[in-house]
Structure formats: C-alpha cells, structure tokens
Design a protein around this motif. Structure first.
Motif, short mmCIF file in Angstrom:
data_model
loop_
_atom_site.label_atom_id
_atom_site.label_comp_id
_atom_site.label_asym_id
_atom_site.label_seq_id
_atom_site.Cartn_x
_atom_site.Cartn_y
_atom_site.Cartn_z
N LYS A 130 0.83 -1.20 0.00
CA LYS A 130 0.00 0.00 0.00
C LYS A 130 0.87 1.26 0.00
N SER A 131 0.48 2.23 -0.81
CA SER A 131 1.20 3.51 -0.85
C SER A 131 0.80 4.36 0.36
N ASP A 132 1.59 5.39 0.62
CA ASP A 132 1.24 6.33 1.69
C ASP A 132 -0.14 6.92 1.45
N TYR A 133 -0.42 7.28 0.20
CA TYR A 133 -1.72 7.85 -0.13
C TYR A 133 -2.85 6.87 0.20
N ASP A 134 -2.69 5.60 -0.19
CA ASP A 134 -3.72 4.59 0.07
C ASP A 134 -3.97 4.41 1.57
N VAL A 135 -2.90 4.36 2.35
CA VAL A 135 -3.04 4.20 3.80
C VAL A 135 -3.73 5.42 4.41
N GLU A 136 -3.35 6.61 3.95
CA GLU A 136 -4.00 7.82 4.46
C GLU A 136 -5.48 7.84 4.06
N GLN A 137 -5.80 7.38 2.85
CA GLN A 137 -7.20 7.32 2.42
C GLN A 137 -7.98 6.33 3.28
N ASP A 138 -7.37 5.18 3.58
CA ASP A 138 -8.04 4.22 4.47
C ASP A 138 -8.31 4.85 5.83
N THR A 139 -7.35 5.60 6.36
CA THR A 139 -7.52 6.26 7.66
C THR A 139 -8.69 7.24 7.61
#
Length: 189
Positions: A130-139
């Motif tokens: 997972k990219s940083d963007y994807d993890v932030e979006q999940d959050t």
C-alpha cells in the motif's frame, strides 16, 4: 490492568475476531512493526505479554511521544504530562495472527495523532504494498479523525483490503474518549 482493559474494550466494541488464519506470527509482526515504527519516527513496542495462549497485549515506549510533544508548546493547552495511551492486542489462531486490535484515545490532539500514526504504521506493516496515499485514504475512510459533530460518530466504519478487514470505532467524547480499530487478517494466498 490497563492492558486487560484494552483487550476488554476491543472485545466489547467488536466481539471476537473470526477469520482464516494468516501466515504472520506474533514475533514476525513485532519485528516488522518495530522496523516500520523506527522508520516513521515513532516509539517502538516496549513489551508484549501473553494474556493466554490466544492473545498478547502490547504497549509502546513513550520516550518519543513525551519528548517531541512538549506541554509548553501545546497551543491547544490539552496535552499535559500524560503518557501515550496507545496499546495493541494481538489475537492468535494457532501460531498465526488472526486479528490485531489497536486501542487509544482522542481526549487530546496529541493522543489522537499518536494513535493515528501508529495505525498508519501498522497498516503499512501488514500491507506493505500500500502507498502512503492509500493508507491515508483508508484512515480517512475509517473516520479515525472525525469529531463529535460528524453525523456517524459512534458507528463503526469498515474498510476491506486484500490483506485485512479493518474496523474502527470512536464515540462522542461524552460517551468515551476511547478509539479502537480491529484488523482482521485475511488468509494469505
């Protein structure tokens, strides 16, 4: 006692976790997570103690949390001298991890930021693709940062990834300052 309360808090919010076992062991998770925490500039895991043969309760070192956030520099005047409330529970199925509970609170901005940073590091650890963007979006999708005025505060939000189902719940502050996420791992393969 605090660790036992953390386990009970997660159990009360989400019930017991039921998923196919993954190939991630408790020791491997701790090693990988500690590496990621160091990379992210966060406090490492201090200790994990087996509650029984099926779960471990883990705490984080407070050193970085207490030194990087100074009560004198807190413009919100809400930090005080408290210790980091974030902890983790690892639930096993045999020798593999079935689920991970991350427990914290949002009573102060510092506590919520600390919890969110540990959650994002944990998601990177168990979903390294997972990219940083994807993890932030999940959050964001999990509503971790939502406040009392949010229309669905007090209701769990769920995100499903190929490696896990993540369920987070935060209550209105009048009910509880607690926040918890249960990450149920999916079977590898």
């Amino acid at each position: 006692m605090r660790l036992l309360l953390s386990i009970l808090f997660v159990s009360a919010l989400f019930g017991s976790a039921h998923a196919q076992s993954a190939s991630l062991t408790e020791r491997r998770l701790i090693d990988l997570f500690d590496t990621r925490l160091a990379r992210d500039g966060l406090d490492p895991i201090r200790a994990c103690r087996g509650k029984d043969d099926e779960s471990y309760a883990c705490t984080f070192d407070d050193t970085e949390y207490l030194t990087t956030i100074s009560p004198r520099s807190d413009v919100t005047d809400s930090i005080g001298e408290s210790r980091s409330p974030t902890s983790m529970t690892v639930i096993l199925a045999g020798n593999a991890i079935d689920a991970i509970g991350l427990i914290g609170d949002r009573a102060s901005p510092a506590d919520l930021i600390n919890f969110t940073a540990h959650l994002e590091s944990l998601l990177h650890t168990i979903g390294p693709q997972k990219s940083d963007y994807d993890v932030e979006q999940d959050t964001l999708d999990l509503g971790v940062m939502r406040g009392d005025s949010d229309g669905d505060i007090g209701k769990a939000r769920v995100v499903t990834e190929n490696f896990a189902t993540i369920r987070c719940l935060n209550q209105p502050l009048a009910v509880s300052a607690g926040i918890a996420c249960m990450i149920t791992l999916k079977h590898a393969g």
